[in-house]
Design an enzyme around this catalytic site. Structure first.
Site, short mmCIF file in Angstrom:
data_model
loop_
_atom_site.label_atom_id
_atom_site.label_comp_id
_atom_site.label_asym_id
_atom_site.label_seq_id
_atom_site.Cartn_x
_atom_site.Cartn_y
_atom_site.Cartn_z
N ASP A 127 0.17 -0.23 -8.42
CA ASP A 127 -0.83 -1.17 -8.33
C ASP A 127 -0.56 -2.66 -8.11
O ASP A 127 0.27 -3.13 -8.88
CB ASP A 127 -1.94 -0.94 -9.39
CG ASP A 127 -3.40 -1.35 -8.97
OD1 ASP A 127 -3.71 -1.76 -8.09
OD2 ASP A 127 -4.10 -1.78 -9.88
N ASN A 152 -8.74 6.24 -1.30
CA ASN A 152 -8.18 5.22 -0.67
C ASN A 152 -8.83 5.32 0.63
O ASN A 152 -8.63 4.20 1.53
CB ASN A 152 -6.61 5.23 -0.70
CG ASN A 152 -6.11 4.56 -2.03
OD1 ASN A 152 -5.09 4.99 -2.72
ND2 ASN A 152 -6.94 3.76 -2.48
C1 FPP Z 1 -2.30 -0.22 -4.85
O1 FPP Z 1 -2.44 -1.63 -4.71
C2 FPP Z 1 -1.52 0.55 -3.79
C3 FPP Z 1 -1.67 1.35 -3.05
C4 FPP Z 1 -3.09 1.78 -2.88
C5 FPP Z 1 -0.64 1.87 -1.94
C6 FPP Z 1 0.70 2.24 -2.47
C7 FPP Z 1 1.51 2.49 -1.13
C8 FPP Z 1 2.56 2.17 -1.00
C9 FPP Z 1 3.33 1.52 -2.26
C10 FPP Z 1 3.46 2.39 0.36
C11 FPP Z 1 4.41 3.53 0.41
C12 FPP Z 1 4.71 4.27 -0.75
C13 FPP Z 1 6.00 5.05 -0.79
C14 FPP Z 1 6.32 5.92 -1.70
C15 FPP Z 1 6.99 4.85 0.08
P1 FPP Z 1 -3.67 -2.28 -4.31
O2 FPP Z 1 -3.74 -2.22 -2.85
O3 FPP Z 1 -4.76 -1.51 -4.84
O4 FPP Z 1 -3.37 -3.42 -4.86
P2 FPP Z 1 -4.54 -4.54 -5.25
O5 FPP Z 1 -5.20 -4.01 -6.61
O6 FPP Z 1 -3.92 -5.93 -5.53
O7 FPP Z 1 -5.66 -4.84 -4.37
#
Ligand code: FPP
Length: 249
Positions: A29, A77
């Protein structure tokens, strides 16, 4: 050459390697905030997050953790803007493609938790292929949760149980029986669950499996949660007194 796993890193040597969690789970996150703070689009945060996944997975493998499970995309998501969803799908495709190219060398087992049939066709095919190839290997296993939700997983397992029961199978409903119908069948429960990014909740991640996991929360945003942060979390884990409902001996 790029590989999904980076070159071996020097072990910092501060951890008790005889008391490592066998299975670490991570909610990756904070990518969006990481990008916004730098005046970048959210997709740049996900790209940095994916790169950090590579660093952390490599480190887990190097120090001898056996299983790593990461939350890459939840059933919720899909509600994000289309542009962001496709950026995440694109990153998954890129990293899986690279993993596939290097699998013979890295000998990593990869599994996917979640309803991956609903993913874009190319990504789905890549996921299936990496699972097939990885099935030949023993050793470090990475589980990537895509289109995954803990409640959804429990409902699916319950339905599958009910169907078999209705078909006349003599089934005993035990924890073992139920666990064997989850995406994580055959994988030991996570002992350490890490959530960077400042929030203190499970967000529908591994609801069944995390029953006894030690929960580690950090304010550091995922793209900045590097090997030093990981070692700090493991070191904290090593100081925990795990009682599983019993009393301290
Ligand atoms: C949460 O941060 C993250 C996600 C919903 C996406 C995670 C995906 C990756 C790291 C990309 C690909 C993964 C691999 C395994 C290659 P957020 O967007 O909710 O952050 P925020 O809370 O700051 O908005």
């Amino acid at each position: 050459m790029i590989s999904i796993f980076r070159k071996k890193q020097k072990w910092a040597g501060k951890l008790d390697l005889t008391n490592l969690p066998r299975h670490i789970a991570i909610i990756m996150d904070g990518n969006g905030r990481w990008a916004t703070r730098r005046g970048l689009p959210r997709s740049a945060g996900h790209a940095a997050g994916a790169e950090n996944f590579r660093t952390i997975a490599t480190h887990c493998k190097d120090i001898g953790v056996e299983f790593l499970t990461v939350y890459a995309f939840s059933t919720e998501n899909w509600r994000r803007p289309e542009e962001e969803v496709s950026a995440i799908m694109g990153l998954l495709e890129k990293y899986l493609g690279e993993a596939l190219e290097k699998m013979e060398r890295d000998r990593i087992k990869m599994k996917f938790f979640g309803e991956i049939e609903a993913l874009p066709e190319r990504l789905y095919a890549l996921a299936r292929r990496t699972e097939e190839i990885g099935a030949r290997y023993e050793g470090f296993q990475v589980n990537i949760c895509i289109n995954y939700g803990g409640r959804d997983e429990i409902i699916r397992a319950t339905k599958s149980y009910a169907e078999d029961f209705a078909a006349g199978e003599a089934l005993e409903l035990s924890e073992e029986q139920f666990s064997s119908r989850l995406f994580s069948a055959g994988v030991p429960e996570p002992e350490l669950l890490i959530r960077p990014g400042g929030e203190k909740r499970l967000s529908n991640f591994l609801l069944w499996q995390a029953a006894y996991a030690e929960l580690y929360f950090s304010d550091v945003l995922w793209p900045d949660f590097g090997t030093e942060q990981l070692e700090r979390a493991i070191s904290w884990f090593q100081g925990r007194n795990r009682r599983f409902g019993g009393v301290t001996k």
